[in-house]
Design an enzyme around this catalytic site. Structure first.
Site, PDB file in Angstrom:
ATOM      1  CE  LYS A 271      -3.321  -1.070  -0.541  1.00 16.75           C
ATOM      2  NZ  LYS A 271      -3.606  -1.724  -1.874  1.00 16.75           N
ATOM      3  CB  SER A 272       4.322   1.921  -0.125  1.00 18.66           C
ATOM      4  OG  SER A 272       4.292   1.335   1.149  1.00 18.66           O
TER       5      SER A 272
ATOM      6  CG  HIS B 154       4.376  -6.300  -1.175  1.00 27.42           C
ATOM      7  ND1 HIS B 154       4.517  -5.008  -1.620  1.00 27.42           N
ATOM      8  CD2 HIS B 154       3.110  -6.675  -1.485  1.00 27.42           C
ATOM      9  CE1 HIS B 154       3.381  -4.621  -2.172  1.00 27.42           C
ATOM     10  NE2 HIS B 154       2.510  -5.595  -2.104  1.00 27.42           N
TER      11      HIS B 154
ATOM     12  CE1 TYR C 253       0.763   6.957  -2.868  1.00 22.14           C
ATOM     13  CE2 TYR C 253       0.536   8.958  -1.556  1.00 22.14           C
ATOM     14  CZ  TYR C 253      -0.021   8.002  -2.391  1.00 22.14           C
ATOM     15  OH  TYR C 253      -1.347   8.092  -2.746  1.00 22.14           O
TER      16      TYR C 253
ATOM     17  N   GLY D 284      -5.760   8.032  -2.941  1.00 26.75           N
ATOM     18  CA  GLY D 284      -4.511   8.563  -3.479  1.00 26.75           C
ATOM     19  C   GLY D 284      -4.099   9.897  -2.878  1.00 26.75           C
TER      20      GLY D 284
HETATM   21  P1  A3P Z   1      -5.000   4.798  -0.879  1.00 27.49           P
HETATM   22  O1  A3P Z   1      -5.662   3.534  -0.442  1.00 27.49           O
HETATM   23  O2  A3P Z   1      -4.543   5.659   0.264  1.00 27.49           O
HETATM   24  O3  A3P Z   1      -5.816   5.569  -1.863  1.00 27.49           O
HETATM   25  P2  A3P Z   1      -0.173  -0.275  -3.678  1.00 27.49           P
HETATM   26  O4  A3P Z   1      -0.166  -0.174  -5.152  1.00 27.49           O
HETATM   27  O5  A3P Z   1       1.182  -0.403  -3.078  1.00 27.49           O
HETATM   28  O6  A3P Z   1      -1.128  -1.320  -3.217  1.00 27.49           O
HETATM   29  O7  A3P Z   1      -0.698   1.123  -3.103  1.00 27.49           O
HETATM   30  C1  A3P Z   1      -2.036   1.520  -3.218  1.00 27.49           C
HETATM   31  C2  A3P Z   1      -2.152   2.970  -2.792  1.00 27.49           C
HETATM   32  O8  A3P Z   1      -1.546   3.802  -3.807  1.00 27.49           O
HETATM   33  C3  A3P Z   1      -3.609   3.403  -2.700  1.00 27.49           C
HETATM   34  O9  A3P Z   1      -3.646   4.368  -1.646  1.00 27.49           O
HETATM   35  C4  A3P Z   1      -3.826   4.023  -4.068  1.00 27.49           C
HETATM   36  O10 A3P Z   1      -4.935   4.881  -4.155  1.00 27.49           O
HETATM   37  C5  A3P Z   1      -2.508   4.760  -4.230  1.00 27.49           C
HETATM   38  N1  A3P Z   1      -2.299   5.153  -5.619  1.00 27.49           N
HETATM   39  C6  A3P Z   1      -2.421   4.384  -6.727  1.00 27.49           C
HETATM   40  N2  A3P Z   1      -2.247   5.117  -7.827  1.00 27.49           N
HETATM   41  C7  A3P Z   1      -1.996   6.380  -7.416  1.00 27.49           C
HETATM   42  C8  A3P Z   1      -1.740   7.625  -8.093  1.00 27.49           C
HETATM   43  N3  A3P Z   1      -1.747   7.688  -9.425  1.00 27.49           N
HETATM   44  N4  A3P Z   1      -1.529   8.730  -7.359  1.00 27.49           N
HETATM   45  C9  A3P Z   1      -1.546   8.654  -6.005  1.00 27.49           C
HETATM   46  N5  A3P Z   1      -1.796   7.523  -5.311  1.00 27.49           N
HETATM   47  C10 A3P Z   1      -2.027   6.406  -6.002  1.00 27.49           C
END
Ligand code: A3P
Length: 285
Positions: free
Chosen positions: A45-46, A92, A180, A250
Site C-alpha cells: 500500500k505504498s 513486497h 510517495y 490517493g
Molecule cells: P489509498 O488507499 O490511500 O488511496 P499499492 O499499489 O502499493 O497497493 O498502493 C495503493 C495505494 O496507492 C492506494 O492508496 C492508491 O490509491 C494509491 N495510488 C495508486 N495510484 C496512485 C496515483 N496515481 N496517485 C496517487 N496515489 C495512487
C-alpha cells in the site's frame, strides 16, 4: 484475525506464495536476472502499482495502462523465467530477499516508501475489499496488529529500516529511492527521475504525457476502462466485485479521517520511539 498467511522466521507472508516460503525465497535467491529487468519494491500500500504503471509507460514508450505487475513473491519461478523481456516485476519482499544477482548489481530496483499512517488506512480498507471470508478485522484491531508488526509482510518499521539500511550500506547504483509524498508533491520531477534512472530518453512532452496519465485523478477514471481483468491478475480475482481495489483515494493525510485522537497519540509514541535514531522525516499531510 487476519487473512490466511504463511509464517516464516517470525514474519507473515501471503498464502498465495507457491509452496512454502523458505523454498520460494531460496528459488528467488538463485533466480536468473536479466540486465533489462526492473523490480518495484515496497511495503504493501505504498504506491507499488503507481510506480509500476509509470515505469511500464516509460519502458514501453506508450502512455497506456498495463494491469497489475507480476509479483516475485506469488509466482512460480518458471512463469517468471518465461516472461518476455524487458520484465517489470514487483515485490513486497525486502532488498536482501531479492535474487542474489540483483544485489550484485544486475537489473534495476525502484524502491518506494510511504508514511505509515496512510499506509495503515490504505492497508485496512484494501483488506476489507478483498474477497476474503476469513477477514473480519475492525480498524481498531487492525491498527493494533499493524503497530505491533503482526501483518502480512511484517512491520512497516522493519520494512522502513530495511529501506534505510539498504540506502546506507548498499554500494550498487541500481536502486532508485522514491517517496510517495514526494511523488504527490511533484510528479513530473519524479517521472523524469525514473526515466533517467531507467535510461529511457524521451522528450519533455512524453514525460508530461506520462505524468498526466499517472495522476490519481486520471488513473482512477481510466484504468478500469482500459484494463481487462486477466487470469494472471490476482488482485482482480481476489476482489469482491472483481474491480481493482487499488485506486482508492490517493492522498497524503487521509489517515486523519480514520485515526481517532487516542489512536493517533498511541501511534505517534510508537513512531517517535522507533524512529528516534533516523534522520528521515515523513510528511503526514
Ligand atoms: P489509498 O488507499 O490511500 O488511496 P499499492 O499499489 O502499493 O497497493 O498502493 C495503493 C495505494 O496507492 C492506494 O492508496 C492508491 O490509491 C494509491 N495510488 C495508486 N495510484 C496512485 C496515483 N496515481 N496517485 C496517487 N496515489 C495512487
Amino acid at each position: 484475525n487476519c487473512l490466511k498467511t504463511k509464517k516464516y522466521k517470525g514474519k507473515y507472508y501471503a498464502s498465495i506464495i507457491p509452496g512454502n516460503v523458505k523454498d520460494q525465497l531460496e528459488r528467488l535467491e538463485n533466480m536468473e536476472v536479466r540486465d533489462d529487468d526492473t523490480f518495484v519494491l515496497s511495503y504493501p500500500k505504498s504506491g507499488t502499482h503507481w510506480v509500476f504503471t509509470i515505469a511500464s509507460m516509460l519502458r514501453t514508450g506508450k502512455s497506456s495502462y498495463s494491469g497489475s505487475p507480476h509479483f516475485l513473491d506469488y509466482n512460480e519461478i518458471d512463469l517468471l523465467d518465461n516472461l518476455p523481456s524487458p520484465r517489470l516485476l514487483a515485490s513486497h519482499l525486502t532488498f536482501d530477499q531479492l535474487p542474489r544477482q540483483v544485489r550484485e548489481g544486475k537489473g534495476k530496483v525502484l524502491l518506494i516508501t510511504r508514511n505509515p499512517k496512510d499506509v495503515a488506512v490504505s492497508y485496512h480498507i484494501f483488506m476489507t475489499k478483498l474477497n476474503a471470508p476469513d477477514y473480519k478485522g475492525s480498524w481498531e484491531g487492525f491498527l493494533r496488529f499493524y503497530s505491533e508488526g503482526r501483518m502480512l509482510y511484517g512491520s512497516w518499521f522493519d520494512a522502513f529500516f530495511d529501506w534505510e539500511n539498504t540506502k546506507a550500506t548498499y554500494k550498487g547504483d541500481n536502486i532508485l529511492y522514491l517517496i510517495y509524498e514526494d511523488m504527490k508533491q511533484d510528479l513530473l520531477a519524479n517521472v523524469t527521475k525514473i526515466a533517467a534512472f531507467l535510461c529511457e530518453t524521451y522528450d519533455k512532452s512524453f514525460l508530461e504525457e506520462v505524468t498526466d496519465r499517472s495522476t490519481f485523478k486520471t488513473m482512477v477514471k481510466t484504468v478500469m476502462e482500459e484494463i481487462k481483468p486477466s487470469d494472471q491478475d490476482y488482485i482482480h480475482q481476489m476482489s469482491d466485485d472483481k474491480k481493482l481495489p487499488i485506486y482508492r483515494k490517493g492522498e497524503v493525510g487521509d489517515w486523519k479521517n480514520h485515526f481517532t485522537v487516542a489512536q493517533n497519540e498511541i501511534f505517534d509514541k510508537i513512531y517517535q520511539e522507533k524512529m528516534k535514531n533516523t534522520n528521515c522525516t515523513f510528511r503526514f499531510e
